[in-house]
Design a protein around this motif. Structure first.
Motif, PDB file in Angstrom:
ATOM      1  N   PRO A  29      43.809  36.509  42.611  1.00 55.33           N
ATOM      2  CA  PRO A  29      43.542  35.482  43.642  1.00 55.33           C
ATOM      3  C   PRO A  29      42.312  35.780  44.509  1.00 55.33           C
ATOM      4  O   PRO A  29      41.764  34.879  45.127  1.00 55.33           O
ATOM      5  N   THR A  30      41.892  37.059  44.537  1.00 58.87           N
ATOM      6  CA  THR A  30      40.755  37.381  45.397  1.00 58.87           C
ATOM      7  C   THR A  30      39.412  37.277  44.679  1.00 58.87           C
ATOM      8  O   THR A  30      38.372  37.409  45.297  1.00 58.87           O
ATOM      9  N   ASP A  31      39.443  37.085  43.347  1.00 61.85           N
ATOM     10  CA  ASP A  31      38.190  37.029  42.587  1.00 61.85           C
ATOM     11  C   ASP A  31      37.641  35.605  42.511  1.00 61.85           C
ATOM     12  O   ASP A  31      38.375  34.627  42.683  1.00 61.85           O
ATOM     13  N   PHE A  32      36.344  35.518  42.258  1.00 63.58           N
ATOM     14  CA  PHE A  32      35.697  34.206  42.151  1.00 63.58           C
ATOM     15  C   PHE A  32      35.107  34.033  40.758  1.00 63.58           C
ATOM     16  O   PHE A  32      34.276  34.832  40.341  1.00 63.58           O
ATOM     17  N   ALA A  33      35.558  32.999  40.046  1.00 67.09           N
ATOM     18  CA  ALA A  33      34.975  32.710  38.733  1.00 67.09           C
ATOM     19  C   ALA A  33      34.018  31.536  38.876  1.00 67.09           C
ATOM     20  O   ALA A  33      34.375  30.484  39.408  1.00 67.09           O
ATOM     21  N   CYS A  34      32.792  31.715  38.428  1.00 70.49           N
ATOM     22  CA  CYS A  34      31.781  30.678  38.572  1.00 70.49           C
ATOM     23  C   CYS A  34      31.159  30.381  37.206  1.00 70.49           C
ATOM     24  O   CYS A  34      30.970  31.284  36.395  1.00 70.49           O
ATOM     25  N   ARG A  35      30.858  29.103  37.000  1.00 67.02           N
ATOM     26  CA  ARG A  35      30.114  28.775  35.789  1.00 67.02           C
ATOM     27  C   ARG A  35      28.638  28.830  36.163  1.00 67.02           C
ATOM     28  O   ARG A  35      28.149  28.016  36.936  1.00 67.02           O
ATOM     29  N   TYR A  36      27.950  29.822  35.594  1.00 66.98           N
ATOM     30  CA  TYR A  36      26.578  30.057  36.021  1.00 66.98           C
ATOM     31  C   TYR A  36      25.603  29.139  35.316  1.00 66.98           C
ATOM     32  O   TYR A  36      24.662  28.621  35.882  1.00 66.98           O
ATOM     33  N   GLY A  37      25.843  28.941  34.025  1.00 70.06           N
ATOM     34  CA  GLY A  37      24.989  28.046  33.257  1.00 70.06           C
ATOM     35  C   GLY A  37      25.814  27.466  32.142  1.00 70.06           C
ATOM     36  O   GLY A  37      27.041  27.485  32.217  1.00 70.06           O
ATOM     37  N   GLY A  38      25.197  26.960  31.099  1.00 72.56           N
ATOM     38  CA  GLY A  38      25.899  26.345  29.976  1.00 72.56           C
ATOM     39  C   GLY A  38      27.107  27.143  29.510  1.00 72.56           C
ATOM     40  O   GLY A  38      28.238  26.730  29.742  1.00 72.56           O
ATOM     41  N   ASP A  39      26.870  28.275  28.898  1.00 70.30           N
ATOM     42  CA  ASP A  39      27.991  29.093  28.426  1.00 70.30           C
ATOM     43  C   ASP A  39      27.997  30.451  29.097  1.00 70.30           C
ATOM     44  O   ASP A  39      28.416  31.435  28.525  1.00 70.30           O
TER      45      ASP A  39
END
Lengths: 255, 288
Positions: free
Chosen positions: B164-174
């Motif tokens: 719950p404390t981590d951040f998942a981000c989509r940085y670019g296409g894949d």
């Protein structure tokens, strides 16, 4: 106030064997301990450890018991006559000389957990084996010992080059050991510094020299620390200068 | 009555004088109006929102008896609608439309925040960048909808399994960037391994030949980097993972595949070293 995050870790390395890494390590540690610093020395020459021999002690537990036993690094620490603490290693054990990467990581993790020292000095073995490189990588600063031999200069340069190319290190301290005088030490440093600037593109830090002293071989035979036996000698004076330089090194890992 | 007086100056400007006049009238003539302002817990908001309503309409509303309650309902409704819209816009500006993960803008902000936090608290954090291997061939051969479906599926797993404390981000296409606060490199590596396996699992169930390469490093107080420099370090590890055969995790200090990944000391360098050495031996009588 900012909390002090862990101990400051330096490694003493050289490439070539016999230039005085262990000699520098024990005397530097003694000098710093005398100045009131809490110092821990780790014998990282895993295959052919000999700090214990230089100090004339016979530890019952060594790094081997950490890697292949159930001991924590803290359990094997012993107090030495130099006033600093020591993590002794074993000598002549083949598996220790070719430690697997995972095992090195275990040691690294434990080392980072030890945070109540002002300084941890890693005394690496000779050569540029993976074990040596990994210990240099753990350290915040690498100190390369050279003397007046051509091969020590080339090996030191090779070590700097490898650490730079493999791990992008660009910060190395140089100690010139066993030189005639201050001028010679500075001369040797300037040479390797110029070559580093020319071929690798960065400058090296000069930490000082240790002057040749005929009393050294004798005190090694007697398993004594020269700094302790002759605290007013020029040699002791040299180490005090180096110690000041070392404590002034930035903790930053320049990459 | 006192409360209203206190908050009244907030709206004091231009046309708002008219509002104040109307309200004053209400207070004088109608007990109902007074009552509701006293109950209202946020009189300031009430006034600000009142500005949106044309002064004329407001006047009529206020003049007619019994309407002021309706006025309050209306404003509250409007307030809620605005709040909702506001948070929707905020989430739109920080999340990725396809996967609902955080977007690159959020990532850049959060990375800076975490670096500041580490410098303050001394606690390290980890950054990992995941890049999908062979993903382009999925798009090229099976179409973009299949590729999108895969992205959505792994994003769903990410959201389920992420701490719950981590951040998942989509940085670019894949490409995905994951920030793991208060995490050391060793822990980060084992988490990276889990994410690597999760992606493999999703690919297997969708019968796709996709794996992931991951670069990871720890940011600690010994680290002198700026945010873009630190990102570049992790990116370099990712590149190494790709170069060394994909589907693997790389971090600074990870053993090189080919031990001789550093160049030999060249003849030129050796000669320079030798020449540097010569004057030393000539000057001093040279013990060695």
């Amino acid at each position: 106030m900012k909390e002090k995050p862990g101990s400051f870790i330096i490694s003493v390395t050289s490439g070539k064997g016999g230039v005085g890494k262990t000699f520098i390590t024990t005397n530097l540690a003694t000098c710093l301990a005398k100045e009131g610093k809490k110092v821990l020395v780790a014998d990282c020459d895993l295959g052919l450890a000999n700090i214990d021999i230089m100090l004339g002690i016979n530890p019952s537990l060594t790094l081997k018991d950490v890697v292949f036993g159930d001991k924590h690094l803290r359990d094997v620490i012993i107090r030495t006559s130099g006033g600093f603490d020591l993590i002794p290693a074993s000598s002549g054990i083949r598996e220790m000389a070719q430690l697997l990467f995972e095992k090195i990581q275990v040691i690294k993790k434990m080392l980072l957990e030890i945070d109540d020292y002002d300084l941890i000095i890693l005394d690496t073995g000779a050569g540029i084996s993976e074990v040596v490189l990994q210990f240099n990588l753990i350290a915040h600063q690498n100190i390369v010992v050279i003397n007046r031999e051509l091969t020590s200069l080339t090996d030191a340069y090779a070590m700097v080059k490898v650490m730079y190319q493999v791990f992008s290190r660009q910060s190395f301290g140089i100690i010139a050991n066993n030189v005639c005088d201050e001028k010679e030490g500075l001369g040797i440093y300037k040479n390797i510094d110029n070559i580093s600037k020319r071929f690798l593109g960065f400058s090296l830090d000069y930490l000082g020299h240790v002057q040749q002293d005929n009393a050294v071989p004798k005190s090694i035979l007697r398993q004594e620390i020269p700094f302790l036996t002759a605290p007013r000698s020029r040699l002791a004076d040299n180490f005090c200068t180096i110690a000041r330089q070392v404590m002034n090194l930035p903790k930053n890992r320049k990459v | 009555m006192k409360r209203l007086k206190k908050t009244a100056p907030v709206t004091a400007a231009g046309d708002k004088l008219a509002i104040r006049a109307s309200l004053a009238e209400i207070l004088k003539n109608q007990k109902g109006g007074f009552l509701f302002t006293e109950k209202c817990s946020q009189p300031e908001i009430f006034f600000l929102l009142a500005e949106d309503i044309p002064v004329g309409d407001l006047g009529i509303l206020l003049k007619e008896k019994g309407i002021k309650l309706k006025l309050q309902d209306d404003l509250l409704k409007k307030l809620l609608r605005l709040e909702k819209e506001n948070s929707r816009l905020k989430s739109l500006s920080l999340t990725d439309g396809l996967t609902n993960l955080y977007n690159r803008r959020f990532f850049t902000q959060q990375l800076k925040i975490e670096m500041t936090r580490t410098k303050r608290t001394g606690q390290p954090f980890c950054l990992m960048i995941i890049d999908l291997d062979n993903f382009k061939s999925v798009n090229d051969t099976l179409g973009h909808h299949k590729g999108d479906e895969f992205l959505v599926n792994i994003a769903r797993i990410f959201c389920q399994k992420i701490r719950p404390t981590d951040f998942a981000c989509r940085y670019g296409g894949d490409e995905f960037a994951i920030i793991m606060p208060a995490t050391s490199l060793l822990d980060g590596i084992s988490i990276a391994q889990r994410w690597h396996d999760m992606i493999e699992e999703v690919a297997r169930t969708m019968k796709l030949d996709v794996s992931s390469s991951i670069g990871i490093d720890e940011f600690n107080t010994f680290n002198p980097f700026r945010d873009d420099e630190f990102f570049a370090v992790v990116d370099k590890e990712l590149y190494r993972a790709k170069k060394e055969g994909k589907s693997k995790i790389c971090y600074p200090g990870y053993p090189q595949k080919e031990p001789s990944s550093s160049e030999e000391v060249s003849r030129e360098e050796k000669e320079a070293l030798f020449q540097a050495f010569m004057p030393l031996t000539n000057k001093k009588r040279g013990v060695n």
